[in-house]
Design a protein around this motif. Structure first.
Motif, short mmCIF file in Angstrom:
data_model
loop_
_atom_site.label_atom_id
_atom_site.label_comp_id
_atom_site.label_asym_id
_atom_site.label_seq_id
_atom_site.Cartn_x
_atom_site.Cartn_y
_atom_site.Cartn_z
N PHE A 36 0.83 -1.21 0.00
CA PHE A 36 0.00 0.00 0.00
C PHE A 36 0.86 1.27 0.00
CE2 PHE A 36 -3.31 -2.99 1.41
CZ PHE A 36 -4.32 -2.63 0.51
N LYS A 37 2.07 1.16 0.51
CA LYS A 37 2.99 2.30 0.44
C LYS A 37 3.33 2.60 -1.02
CE LYS A 37 7.62 3.80 1.85
NZ LYS A 37 8.86 3.41 2.59
N GLN A 38 3.52 1.54 -1.81
CA GLN A 38 3.82 1.71 -3.23
C GLN A 38 2.62 2.31 -3.97
OE1 GLN A 38 5.08 -2.09 -4.76
NE2 GLN A 38 6.77 -2.28 -3.29
N ILE A 39 1.42 1.80 -3.67
CA ILE A 39 0.21 2.29 -4.35
C ILE A 39 -0.06 3.75 -3.99
CG2 ILE A 39 -2.28 1.97 -4.62
CD1 ILE A 39 -0.56 -0.20 -5.89
N SER A 40 0.25 4.11 -2.74
CA SER A 40 -0.06 5.47 -2.28
C SER A 40 0.76 6.54 -2.99
CB SER A 40 0.17 5.58 -0.76
OG SER A 40 1.55 5.49 -0.46
N GLN A 41 1.79 6.14 -3.71
CA GLN A 41 2.63 7.10 -4.43
C GLN A 41 2.07 7.45 -5.80
OE1 GLN A 41 5.19 8.61 -2.76
NE2 GLN A 41 4.27 7.36 -1.12
N ALA A 52 -3.97 9.10 0.69
CA ALA A 52 -5.25 8.48 0.38
C ALA A 52 -5.53 7.35 1.36
CB ALA A 52 -5.26 7.95 -1.05
N PRO A 53 -6.79 7.21 1.83
CA PRO A 53 -7.13 6.11 2.75
C PRO A 53 -7.03 4.77 2.04
CG PRO A 53 -9.11 7.29 2.10
CD PRO A 53 -7.96 8.08 1.57
N ARG A 54 -6.96 3.73 2.85
CA ARG A 54 -6.75 2.40 2.29
C ARG A 54 -7.88 1.96 1.37
NH1 ARG A 54 -4.51 -2.90 5.45
NH2 ARG A 54 -5.38 -4.49 4.07
N LEU A 57 -7.22 3.29 -1.93
CA LEU A 57 -6.08 2.61 -2.56
C LEU A 57 -6.50 1.25 -3.13
CD1 LEU A 57 -3.26 3.38 0.04
CD2 LEU A 57 -3.71 4.54 -2.13
N GLU A 58 -7.36 0.55 -2.38
CA GLU A 58 -7.83 -0.74 -2.87
C GLU A 58 -8.63 -0.57 -4.15
OE1 GLU A 58 -9.91 -2.82 0.18
OE2 GLU A 58 -8.08 -3.37 1.27
N GLN A 59 -9.42 0.49 -4.22
CA GLN A 59 -10.19 0.75 -5.44
C GLN A 59 -9.28 0.98 -6.64
OE1 GLN A 59 -12.81 4.02 -4.61
NE2 GLN A 59 -13.97 2.90 -3.03
N GLN A 60 -8.12 1.56 -6.38
CA GLN A 60 -7.17 1.85 -7.45
C GLN A 60 -6.66 0.58 -8.14
OE1 GLN A 60 -5.94 4.97 -8.65
NE2 GLN A 60 -7.81 5.60 -7.58
N ALA A 65 -9.68 -7.94 -3.04
CA ALA A 65 -9.06 -9.21 -3.44
C ALA A 65 -7.83 -8.97 -4.32
CB ALA A 65 -10.07 -10.07 -4.18
N ASN A 66 -7.95 -8.03 -5.25
CA ASN A 66 -6.80 -7.72 -6.11
C ASN A 66 -5.65 -7.12 -5.30
OD1 ASN A 66 -8.09 -8.64 -8.35
ND2 ASN A 66 -8.54 -6.62 -9.22
N ALA A 67 -6.01 -6.26 -4.32
CA ALA A 67 -4.98 -5.64 -3.49
C ALA A 67 -4.21 -6.70 -2.71
CB ALA A 67 -5.60 -4.64 -2.53
N MET A 68 -4.93 -7.66 -2.12
CA MET A 68 -4.25 -8.69 -1.35
C MET A 68 -3.49 -9.67 -2.26
SD MET A 68 -4.77 -7.45 1.50
CE MET A 68 -3.88 -8.67 2.48
N GLY A 69 -3.94 -9.77 -3.51
CA GLY A 69 -3.16 -10.54 -4.48
C GLY A 69 -1.82 -9.86 -4.71
N GLY A 70 -1.84 -8.52 -4.75
CA GLY A 70 -0.60 -7.77 -4.87
C GLY A 70 0.29 -7.97 -3.66
#
Length: 435
Positions: A36-41, A52-54, A57-60, A65-70
């Motif tokens: 999530f640190k990487q996505i937040s950039q 941005a809240p988590r 970030l997950e929506q991004q 499920a996709n986020a946890m796959g990452g």
């Protein structure tokens, strides 16, 4: 990460290893934070970078499920290879990572890794091998053979002027020749109207070729079929009979220098006795350097004959890729491309492929043999064994660390296993000394 289980599967064609790996809850949390640190950039409308809240970030990335796959990818990329390396398992190809369920914070995460590995084989006997070796002592025959080789090195050729001379074994024939394959008429690479000097009976060409030239005279044009087999049964031109068109241009004989004090002086020696004395010293040094390796090689070759069954094709194919890559790398280091090398050495493409295949079969058999011996004796590899691999390195510890940092500790252990098994074979071999 911890490897909880290692299973070996064999479908009759290929052996695979399946590793069950578990990441701790703390490792899952660390990977989640990193993902999530990487996505937040990223540039996210309405939010500053990193704010941005988590949920956003997950929506991004398409949802939870996709986020946890990452997160699973981060876990695997950062930790799995070190865990695999620690088991000693070496996959022959990129392994498959099997994730049935994505990780969740606060819980452990389990997944499996599978892929082909070197086969486990057995020997019909684990007793010491019997081999033949040259004497460690320098004999008079050794000295005379060495001097004969030097004499051969300084040979000259003299034209045979007799117009009625007919070719006989021992002659050197100057010829122009073209060779093609009987099966399809395709020309053998590098041998089309090619000038060659052929030593009859010297192995320049197969025996069946030499025999066709016996009795020929200068100016003769010969056309014949011959078997492309060398004295050792191998072929430089692939399988099948060949067709030759040969024009005889002339004959030469080899002239060797006299073995006298004048010859010794050319080599920097006082006389022939001094030459023989120096040869004894040189041969003694050469034997001391080369015989230990020869003993290991012969002991290994003898042991490979005890493999119970054939080495599986998939492993031979894997080794063949290594042999081919090594060959191409050697050419690259010499600054020679493949086609140029084949033309210079009159090498046929099919014959080269057969040579690589034979070498792959030999190396695969050696690998399986040494691993079987190590396993049978229940030996263990120590730190001292690993350190021994880096003897002679300028900075042995730094070199070893570079291997470990690259997750190649398993490779080091394999090298040490092979070395220990090979040395045991040599140390215990029953040796018969032969000329």
């Amino acid at each position: 990460m911890q490897v909880k289980d290692i299973a070996r599967e064999d479908d009759g064609t290929q052996q695979e290893a399946v590793l069950t790996i578990v990441a701790s809850a703390d490792e899952v949390k660390a990977a989640t934070d990193e993902f999530f640190k990487q996505i937040s950039q990223r540039e996210i409308p309405g939010f500053r970078k990193g704010k941005a809240p988590r949920a956003v970030l997950e929506q991004q990335v398409g949802g939870h499920a996709n986020a946890m796959g990452g997160v699973a990818e981060v876990l695997i990329n950062e930790n799995a290879f070190a865990a695999i390396d620690g088991t000693g398992v070496i996959f022959l190809d990129e392994p498959s990572f099997n994730v049935d369920e994505v990780p969740e914070e606060g819980a452990t995460f389990t997944f499996t890794v599978s892929g082909p590995v070197a086969p486990v084989m057995q020997l019909t006997s684990y007793d010491p091998v019997a081999i033949e070796m040259p004497s460690e002592e320098v004999t008079e025959d050794d000295v005379e053979q060495q001097i004969k080789q030097i004499q051969d090195h300084y040979h000259t050729f003299q034209d045979i002027e007799d117009a009625d001379h007919t070719a006989e074994m021992g002659d050197y024939v100057r010829a122009v020749m073209t060779i093609s394959k009987n099966a399809d008429g395709r020309l053998v690479s590098g041998i089309r109207n090619t000038k060659r000097m052929i030593g009859l009976g010297e192995g320049t060409m197969p025996k069946s070729f030499d025999e066709k030239l016996i009795g020929a005279k200068v100016g003769d044009d010969l056309e014949f079929d011959f078997e492309a087999k060398n004295a050792d049964g191998t072929s430089d031109y692939g399988d099948g009979d060949l067709h030759a068109e040969v024009h005889i241009e002339g004959f030469r004989k080899m002239v060797l220098p006299e073995l006298d004090d004048a010859f010794a002086a050319k080599l920097g020696c006082a006389d022939m006795e001094d030459l023989r004395k120096q040869m004894r010293t040189n041969i003694g040094m050469q034997k001391a350097q080369e015989l230990p390796k020869l003993k290991v090689d012969r002991a290994i070759d003898a042991a490979t004959q005890r493999l119970d069954g054939e080495v599986p094709d998939y492993f031979v194919d894997f080794v063949r890729q290594d042999v081919g890559h090594e060959f191409m790398q050697n050419l690259k280091e010499q600054g020679v491309d493949l086609q140029q090398w084949m033309l210079q050495n009159s090498v046929d493409g099919d014959a080269m492929k057969e040579d690589i295949a034979r070498e792959a079969e030999r190396r695969a058999a050696i690998d399986c043999t040494l691993e079987a011996i190590f396993a049978h004796n229940n030996w263990e590899i120590t730190d001292a064994d690993i350190d021994e691999l880096f003897e002679g390195e300028k900075d042995a510890q730094a070199t070893r660390k570079s291997w470990e940092d690259a997750n190649r500790t398993a490779d080091l252990y394999k090298m040490a296993r092979r070395s220990k098994a090979a040395q045991w074979l040599a140390d215990t071999a029953e040796v018969t000394v032969v000329e």
